[in-house]
Design a protein around this motif. Sequence first.
Motif, PDB file in Angstrom:
ATOM      1  N   ALA A 356     -69.518 -17.567  18.978  1.00 27.42           N
ATOM      2  CA  ALA A 356     -69.876 -16.039  18.829  1.00 27.42           C
ATOM      3  C   ALA A 356     -70.793 -15.742  17.424  1.00 27.42           C
ATOM      4  O   ALA A 356     -71.157 -16.452  16.971  1.00 27.42           O
ATOM      5  CB  ALA A 356     -69.171 -15.329  18.889  1.00 27.42           C
ATOM      6  N   GLU A 357     -71.472 -14.938  17.902  1.00 28.14           N
ATOM      7  CA  GLU A 357     -72.518 -14.392  17.311  1.00 28.14           C
ATOM      8  C   GLU A 357     -71.674 -13.223  16.425  1.00 28.14           C
ATOM      9  O   GLU A 357     -71.528 -11.878  16.931  1.00 28.14           O
ATOM     10  CB  GLU A 357     -73.632 -14.068  17.438  1.00 28.14           C
ATOM     11  CG  GLU A 357     -74.615 -14.981  19.071  1.00 28.14           C
ATOM     12  CD  GLU A 357     -76.180 -14.367  19.333  1.00 28.14           C
ATOM     13  OE1 GLU A 357     -76.081 -12.839  19.272  1.00 28.14           O
ATOM     14  OE2 GLU A 357     -77.209 -15.540  19.661  1.00 28.14           O
ATOM     15  N   TYR A 358     -72.242 -13.091  14.978  1.00 34.36           N
ATOM     16  CA  TYR A 358     -71.617 -12.171  14.277  1.00 34.36           C
ATOM     17  C   TYR A 358     -72.833 -11.859  12.802  1.00 34.36           C
ATOM     18  O   TYR A 358     -74.365 -12.242  13.232  1.00 34.36           O
ATOM     19  CB  TYR A 358     -70.507 -13.621  13.005  1.00 34.36           C
ATOM     20  CG  TYR A 358     -70.035 -13.418  13.702  1.00 34.36           C
ATOM     21  CD1 TYR A 358     -68.673 -12.253  14.162  1.00 34.36           C
ATOM     22  CD2 TYR A 358     -69.380 -14.963  13.986  1.00 34.36           C
ATOM     23  CE1 TYR A 358     -67.539 -13.477  14.710  1.00 34.36           C
ATOM     24  CE2 TYR A 358     -68.564 -15.907  14.638  1.00 34.36           C
ATOM     25  CZ  TYR A 358     -67.067 -15.010  15.169  1.00 34.36           C
ATOM     26  OH  TYR A 358     -66.548 -15.444  15.091  1.00 34.36           O
ATOM     27  N   SER A 359     -72.758 -10.595  12.490  1.00 33.29           N
ATOM     28  CA  SER A 359     -73.547  -9.824  11.405  1.00 33.29           C
ATOM     29  C   SER A 359     -73.641 -10.526  10.733  1.00 33.29           C
ATOM     30  O   SER A 359     -74.311 -10.635   9.954  1.00 33.29           O
ATOM     31  CB  SER A 359     -73.084  -8.315  11.304  1.00 33.29           C
ATOM     32  OG  SER A 359     -72.485  -7.565  12.560  1.00 33.29           O
ATOM     33  N   ALA A 360     -72.673 -11.517   9.878  1.00 32.76           N
ATOM     34  CA  ALA A 360     -72.930 -12.455   9.247  1.00 32.76           C
ATOM     35  C   ALA A 360     -71.483 -13.661   8.874  1.00 32.76           C
ATOM     36  O   ALA A 360     -70.596 -12.462   9.632  1.00 32.76           O
ATOM     37  CB  ALA A 360     -72.764 -11.761   7.498  1.00 32.76           C
ATOM     38  N   THR A 361     -72.173 -14.367   7.949  1.00 30.01           N
ATOM     39  CA  THR A 361     -70.725 -14.964   8.457  1.00 30.01           C
ATOM     40  C   THR A 361     -70.582 -15.960   6.651  1.00 30.01           C
ATOM     41  O   THR A 361     -71.433 -15.862   6.042  1.00 30.01           O
ATOM     42  CB  THR A 361     -70.878 -16.500   8.704  1.00 30.01           C
ATOM     43  OG1 THR A 361     -72.324 -17.253   9.081  1.00 30.01           O
ATOM     44  CG2 THR A 361     -70.783 -16.533  10.243  1.00 30.01           C
ATOM     45  N   LEU A 362     -69.442 -16.207   6.642  1.00 25.60           N
ATOM     46  CA  LEU A 362     -68.867 -17.165   5.208  1.00 25.60           C
ATOM     47  C   LEU A 362     -68.248 -18.213   5.437  1.00 25.60           C
ATOM     48  O   LEU A 362     -67.898 -18.153   7.018  1.00 25.60           O
ATOM     49  CB  LEU A 362     -67.698 -16.014   4.481  1.00 25.60           C
ATOM     50  CG  LEU A 362     -68.171 -14.904   3.690  1.00 25.60           C
ATOM     51  CD1 LEU A 362     -66.913 -13.798   3.074  1.00 25.60           C
ATOM     52  CD2 LEU A 362     -69.647 -15.404   3.039  1.00 25.60           C
ATOM     53  N   LYS A 363     -67.717 -19.029   4.804  1.00 22.74           N
ATOM     54  CA  LYS A 363     -67.219 -20.573   4.862  1.00 22.74           C
ATOM     55  C   LYS A 363     -66.392 -20.991   3.875  1.00 22.74           C
ATOM     56  O   LYS A 363     -66.665 -20.712   2.889  1.00 22.74           O
ATOM     57  CB  LYS A 363     -68.132 -21.818   5.587  1.00 22.74           C
ATOM     58  CG  LYS A 363     -67.954 -23.223   6.218  1.00 22.74           C
ATOM     59  CD  LYS A 363     -69.292 -24.187   6.087  1.00 22.74           C
ATOM     60  CE  LYS A 363     -68.452 -25.543   6.535  1.00 22.74           C
ATOM     61  NZ  LYS A 363     -70.196 -26.454   6.793  1.00 22.74           N
ATOM     62  N   LEU A 364     -65.606 -21.234   4.540  1.00 19.05           N
ATOM     63  CA  LEU A 364     -64.721 -21.819   3.408  1.00 19.05           C
ATOM     64  C   LEU A 364     -63.500 -23.412   4.162  1.00 19.05           C
ATOM     65  O   LEU A 364     -63.643 -23.477   4.969  1.00 19.05           O
ATOM     66  CB  LEU A 364     -63.325 -21.233   2.858  1.00 19.05           C
ATOM     67  CG  LEU A 364     -61.975 -21.322   2.206  1.00 19.05           C
ATOM     68  CD1 LEU A 364     -63.146 -22.089   0.805  1.00 19.05           C
ATOM     69  CD2 LEU A 364     -61.252 -20.087   1.977  1.00 19.05           C
TER      70      LEU A 364
END
Length: 923
Positions: A356-364
Amino acid sequence: MADSFNTRAQLEVNGKSYTYSSLPKLGEKYDLAKLPYSMKILLENLLRNEDGGQTVGPDHIEAVAKWDPKAEPQTEIAFMPARVVLQDFTGVPCVVDLAAMRDAVTRLGGKADQINPLIPSELVIDHSVQVDVFGRADALDLNGKIEFERNQERYSFLRWGQKAFQDFKVVPPNTGIVHQVNLENLARVVMEREIGGTRWAFPDTVFGTDSHTTMINGIGVLGWGVGGIEAEAAMLGQPSSMLIPQVIGFKLTGKLPEGATATDLVLTVTQMLRTLGVVGKFVEFYGDGLQHLPLADRATIANMAPEYGATCGIFPVDAESLTYLRLSGRSAELIALVETYAKTQGLWHDANSPHAEYSATLKLDMGDVRPSLAGPKRPQDRVLLQDVHANFDETLKTLTVNRKINGASADAINRLDSEGGDQLMADHLAAKPKSKIRIKDQDAELTDGSVVIAAITSCTNTSNPAVMLGAGLLARNAARLGLTSAPWVKTSLGPGSRVVTDYLEKAGVLTDLEKLGFYVVGYGCTTCIGNSGPLPDEVSKGIAENELVVASVLSGNRNFEGRVHPEVKANYLASPPLVVAYAIAGSVNIDMTKEPLGKGSDGQDVYLRDIWPTNKEIGDTIAATVGPELFAQNYADVFKGDTRWNQIASPEGQLYQWDEASTYIKNPPYFDGMTMHVGNIDDIHGARTLGMFGDSITTDHISPAGNIKKDSPAGRFLQERGVQPADFNSYGSRRGNDDVMVRGTFANIRIKNLMLGGEEGGNTLYYGKSGGAGEKLAIYDAAMKYKADRVPLVVLAGTEYGTGSSRDWAAKGTNLLGVKAVIARSFERIHRSNLVGMGVLPLLFKHGESAQTLGLDGSETFDITGLNDGASKTATVTATKSDGSRKTFEVGVMLLTPKEVEYFRNGGLLQYVLRQLAARKAA
């Protein structure tokens, strides 16, 4: 229902035919492949509820189908949840309001049975039990007995509601907490419901009157917490207006390392998302790491969405979802429907699913997660386990502000400009005051940092077998080495459902927890919501003797000031195993990664590493003990209740027979004198300030909660009606009586009114008609004087105003105090909505402006002009000081949708619904 895009289709499952709104058919016109999972749920909701444009039209559907992830939210849509779930603190006033609406609609020419839930609505009684008795085998029984004695009238009222209202069910006390019962039993994931003679299948979506409703996001159900008034509107068939949100993608990779728990993971996630800023946004979790996250871990992360500020924190439906449905005893028919529907609709997630496309992303990378706590007063303030003692040392100086040092208060010394004041403070902190007490036939010492409450308390973690069994195994290892809990620690175990007790017993670790004092005290929200009960007298006296700053360690999700216990100023959130460990240590002044917890029976030091169970040990125990039979036997008669519940007498009839002498249940004044006439949104003139507050004023500060003080306005009110202090119960239990609740609004012992220089407590300055120097009064008393003077009121506030639980009384009480507007630097989503729903105008300072930058001190009179009957997005505020000087500034009008403007013109959301229903009957 309209079907402009021709998406109606048929689905065959289990030998049944279902109508559904097909996303793939809409996908023939729009590219839906990259829409986030949560946006697809919203899209289906709009397709199914399209009504020709009155509420949902083709343009709304197209706006979501063509969603731009980077665009700022500006398009309004109407969302209709499939069901509503209530807890009793917020549920009782909901049912009170519905009962009052039945009276009101009959006065307006309608019929009582027009006021009925139109969608499945279920209430779980879980917020009333308190930890009065602990550390003994009969604690569960005695606390239950006290609970029923205290709440007989409330429970009788709810039993009436269960009989009087259609599609309304009550899960009786002593069953479990609302979120866990919702996850383990009430959630459908895919709904099956007959609508207009047609059998439909559609995604399970839910509104809950508790902000932690988001726990259900862990199984792929879209839902979030709303205020009671918004939940009532949904129950009555009214859609909720919302702006199409941005969606933040949170990618999880790897897996948790040895020694880290789901609690550590969620505290890490919370800190990361709070740093990013996700208020008003959806958060969606994805990535390869999902394959290593059991459903219980997902639910733990989803539960704390309010703590990281998001509307929801959702996981997609996948194979793990089906595994959990089987584990929790759901029927084979439901599981087949969920799988078939999700795959048919493109809502199924697996390794081949498009990104999916997101408004912003984080990764952990979950492999980087380390053991942590959060505190001492905010859930987003994560502290590594090794740094907790240092964190407490750093905060001790500010937490001792009211303590007396050599005859002078610390506050007075802090204000001294001389080095002598600083030295006195330093000397005092170095002296480390101690209070000697005698408890459990032992001599002991309390100091700053002593842990006086260690609670494995319901909500975030008790749905998670890994951390619950981990706590049990740690207790077993500790008991075998001869460790015990420190005698001054109030220990409690509040499982989220009876399933937890069953698997703890089956694993043989419940007795080990009991050896350390962790006896089951009740099945409900206890310590996390302030129902921690009294501390032992010896401990209370020891704290008071030297005004010690003591601590609690709890496995919940909220640790705001004044919430857990009024005598405990430092509160840390932790995993259940760490709660047990801190009970043994008896203090937060310890580095558990290096220092021993205590000495074993052989006299040798025992460290945390010596008793911490391995991930394999925990996993093997889960596999051997947690099975579908536990869920099946505990939920077989979930709405039936025990003997105590079934022996409660309750009235009959469609209209409730109000008892004027009741101090628990009262017909509220919201509809007094109401007619069919709709008013205007008028400018406000000559308003006074009821309170001026700083940043992060939570609904825990605003809404009445916890114990009722004897000398408070609410306490005096009850005593005047013959209620003795021993029978006060709590504010939460009296949420059905507006006379009690309005007197407790803004009365939190930790709230700081800047009009009084930041002094703690629910007081303000009353300036009267002619101004003057200002008279110090309780906020309620001042508000009533202003009401008698016919003077409107405003509240001034900083950022994040109204964060915390979705307490409708934070808005109801504000309204009943006579507050017409709240001017803040920013609002929490639910509270802003609740203010609108109660006819209180939320106004926003311009960026960079505040009461402080504008030179306001609360002594001014305020005129708020230019509202233009709600059509204007800005208003002008003129603040006039006693010397006649004026300060004029612009504010934003936070009526975000046309529907909210309509609510406001009607005086509130419930008044709008009432007029709509009455008009429909008249037509």
